[in-house]
Design an enzyme around this catalytic site. Structure first.
Site: not given
Length: 304
Positions: A163, A63, A157-159
């Protein structure tokens, strides 16, 4: 509400929970450019164990690479810090949240030479969608919000900022009396939940959306591996919303959600209105694995 623990790891040292603060002009707070992970540690007969630690840390660094933010710590150092955070807080079971973010400095969209900061917190956290949801399933609705297009944001990517999409969908679902939202992609196919991957069962085949528009869930990957070993046929394929309505079973997977059955979508009962046999089989096996009860999967556990 969070259950406070004693210490949070911040840039190489532990600080008291109440003192783990950032400046109000921290870049990531305003613009969302940061990466995080969700990891669980489980209590086993052989002690506490972190589930798939290496894979989670690898994804965190993936990420960061996608976002072009470079932590000042190595993957080995972050892995060690995660274990130490569990230890220093004397937690037997917990949820772990590593966060890499752009700190205070220049404002505006381009952060220039702002420092890259890292924090790791851990706290007790039970079933994300409730013990009742784990046992009997939840009610979900198709959201009016679409999952972002693959070129609008980086879906691998866990951006942090991505969210907001999930927050809007979750709030809408709760306001309508449901426990969770399911999002479609911009082509109209089922993508994922607000923080979970989705599986359905039709005619004894386990179906899940393919990777292009979804996060590469580590629990998702685990379920696929488990299912294949259990001789359950798995297909990664596009799923339409009406295929969910007529599915025999539906369940969600994720670090927080673990394996949560879905009993109803958009007011339509799924299957018999309760978790089905494939869901129950994989859910039971998953919880045995994370509790260290299946030797064949011990490589997925990092003991504290």
């Amino acid at each position: 509400m969070l259950t406070e623990t004693k210490k949070i790891w911040m840039d190489g040292k532990f600080v008291n929970w109440a003192d783990a603060n950032v400046h109000i002009l921290t870049h990531t707070l305003h613009y969302g450019t940061g990466a995080f992970e969700g990891i669980r540690c489980y209590k086993t007969k052989s002690g506490s164990a972190v589930f798939r630690l290496r894979e989670h840390v690898d994804r965190l660094f993936d990420s960061c690479h996608i976002l072009k933010i470079d932590p000042l710590f190595s993957q080995k150092e972050i892995s060690r810090a995660i274990i130490d955070t569990v230890k220093v807080n004397k937690l037997k079971e917990c949820y772990i949240r590593p966060l890499v973010y752009i700190g205070y400095g220049a404002m505006g969209l381009y952060p220039k030479n702002n420092p890259i900061k890292v924090a790791i917190a851990a706290w007790p956290w039970g079933a994300y969608l409730g013990e009742e949801g784990i046992k009997n399933g939840i009610r979900a609705k198709i959201s009016s919000f679409a999952r972002q297009h693959v070129n609008a944001t980086m879906t691998k990517s866990k951006t942090c900022g991505d969210y907001v999409n999930s927050t809007l969908a979750k709030r809408e679902a709760l306001a309508c009396g449901y426990e969770e939202a399911l999002l479609l992609d911009t082509s109209g196919f089922v993508s994922e939940g607000t923080g979970q991957n989705i599986f359905i069962v039709r005619d004894d085949v386990l179906l899940t959306p393919p990777l292009p528009s979804i996060l590469e869930g580590i629990t998702r990957k685990s379920i696929i591996e488990m299912a294949e070993k259990e001789k359950v046929k798995v297909s990664e394929t596009n799923i339409t919303r009406d295929e969910i309505y007529i599915a025999d079973e539906v369940f969600l997977t994720g670090t927080a959600a673990e394996v949560t059955p879905v009993r109803e979508v958009d007011g339509r009962t799924i299957g018999g209105g309760k978790p089905g046999p494939v869901t129950r089989k994989l859910q039971s096996l998953f919880f045995k694995i994370v509790k260290g009860e299946v030797k064949a999967y011990n490589s997925w556990l990092t003991y504290i």
